[in-house]
Design a protein around this motif. Structure first.
Motif, PDB file in Angstrom:
ATOM      1  N   TYR A  37       0.839  -1.181   0.000  1.00 57.10           N
ATOM      2  CA  TYR A  37       0.000   0.000   0.000  1.00 57.10           C
ATOM      3  C   TYR A  37       0.886   1.247   0.000  1.00 57.10           C
ATOM      4  O   TYR A  37       2.002   1.222   0.516  1.00 57.10           O
ATOM      5  N   GLN A  39       0.746   5.382   1.153  1.00 59.86           N
ATOM      6  CA  GLN A  39      -0.021   6.376   1.903  1.00 59.86           C
ATOM      7  C   GLN A  39       0.702   7.715   1.894  1.00 59.86           C
ATOM      8  O   GLN A  39       1.891   7.788   2.231  1.00 59.86           O
ATOM      9  N   GLN A  43      -3.998  11.418   3.597  1.00 55.19           N
ATOM     10  CA  GLN A  43      -4.781  10.695   2.598  1.00 55.19           C
ATOM     11  C   GLN A  43      -5.029   9.256   3.021  1.00 55.19           C
ATOM     12  O   GLN A  43      -4.370   8.726   3.910  1.00 55.19           O
ATOM     13  N   ALA A  44      -5.983   8.646   2.372  1.00 53.98           N
ATOM     14  CA  ALA A  44      -6.263   7.240   2.612  1.00 53.98           C
ATOM     15  C   ALA A  44      -5.154   6.386   2.024  1.00 53.98           C
ATOM     16  O   ALA A  44      -4.586   6.717   0.980  1.00 53.98           O
ATOM     17  N   PRO A  45      -4.832   5.281   2.662  1.00 55.30           N
ATOM     18  CA  PRO A  45      -3.916   4.326   2.033  1.00 55.30           C
ATOM     19  C   PRO A  45      -4.490   3.864   0.697  1.00 55.30           C
ATOM     20  O   PRO A  45      -5.711   3.804   0.518  1.00 55.30           O
ATOM     21  N   LEU A  47      -4.172   0.788  -2.304  1.00 53.07           N
ATOM     22  CA  LEU A  47      -3.632  -0.519  -2.675  1.00 53.07           C
ATOM     23  C   LEU A  47      -2.821  -0.396  -3.957  1.00 53.07           C
ATOM     24  O   LEU A  47      -3.297   0.139  -4.963  1.00 53.07           O
ATOM     25  N   TYR A  88       3.618   0.485   2.813  1.00 56.55           N
ATOM     26  CA  TYR A  88       3.425  -0.595   3.775  1.00 56.55           C
ATOM     27  C   TYR A  88       3.219  -1.919   3.051  1.00 56.55           C
ATOM     28  O   TYR A  88       2.522  -1.969   2.039  1.00 56.55           O
TER      29      TYR A  88
END
Lengths: 108, 123
Positions: A37, A39, A43-45, A47, A88
């Motif tokens: 992921y 990020q 902000q949102a992670p 995919l 991540y």
């Protein structure tokens, strides 16, 4: 319980350079159940990669994943300005799910 | 636009309760398996809870079992997390995240996340 260790903690690179991020598991990850992921602050992670090497919808091909067993790699072939972020890894082959501690890719 | 938007975070005293919400839009929420994932300050992401699309299957992390309850309201395209008996260790940004699986199949990785809502447990 699988523990994921990401290295390095911070990667300082310039746009256009190649980034190689490592994710090492404390025991073998079942099958190909490893995801990555991205990020950015606030902000949102997002995919990037699932199944070790399958890019998610809309992810540019400069992102690639590889590896097996306990050693996995996310490679960004040529860094674009928008790629500077935290990355991540996550294993989803066994319970409990586990995430790595993250690698920050910063502008040198 | 396909998105998840969390709300309901805030400051709560130890032992208190809080209810988080996640509003989904732009996709078929009723067919989606949903999760809560949290990240404490300086810590890694931690999966918290899962609810299947039919709400028939629910899982919790050991760290929250017996204190947190996940639920969903498909008519409102919303996911919830009721958090009781909160401790300082529950301080974190809480994200809702959609499982990649659809129609009863679960992949256990997440293809859509919200921006998160901050929960701070402190006196």
């Amino acid at each position: 319980e699988i523990v994921l260790t990401q290295s390095p903690g911070t990667l300082s690179l310039s746009p256009g350079e190649r980034a190689t991020l490592s994710c090492r598991a404390s025991q073998s990850v079942s099958s190909t159940y490893l995801a990555w992921y991205q990020q950015k602050p606030g902000q949102a992670p997002r995919l990037l990669i699932s199944g070790v090497s399958s890019r998610a919808t809309g992810i540019p091909d400069r992102f690639s994943g590889s590896g097996s067993g306990t050693d996995f790699t996310l490679t960004i072939s040529r860094l674009e300005p928008e790629d500077f972020a935290v990355y991540y890894c996550q294993q989803y082959g066994s319970s409990p799910l586990a995430f790595g501690g993250g690698t920050k890719v910063e502008i040198k | 636009e396909v998105q998840l938007v969390e709300s309901g975070g805030g400051l709560v005293q130890p032992g208190g309760s809080l209810r988080l919400s996640c509003a989904a839009s732009g996709f078929t929420f009723s067919g989606s398996n949903m999760n809560w994932v949290r990240q404490a300050p300086g810590k890694r992401l931690e999966w918290v809870s899962y609810i299947s699309s039919s709400a028939s299957t629910i899982y919790y992390a050991d760290s929250v079992k017996g204190r947190f309850t996940v639920s969903r309201d498909d008519a409102k395209n919303s996911l919830y997390l009721q958090m009781n008996s909160l401790t300082a260790e529950d301080t974190a940004v809480y994200y809702c995240a959609r499982d990649h699986g659809r129609d009863g199949y679960t992949y256990w990785y997440f293809d859509l996340w919200g921006r998160g809502t901050l929960v701070t447990v402190s006196s």
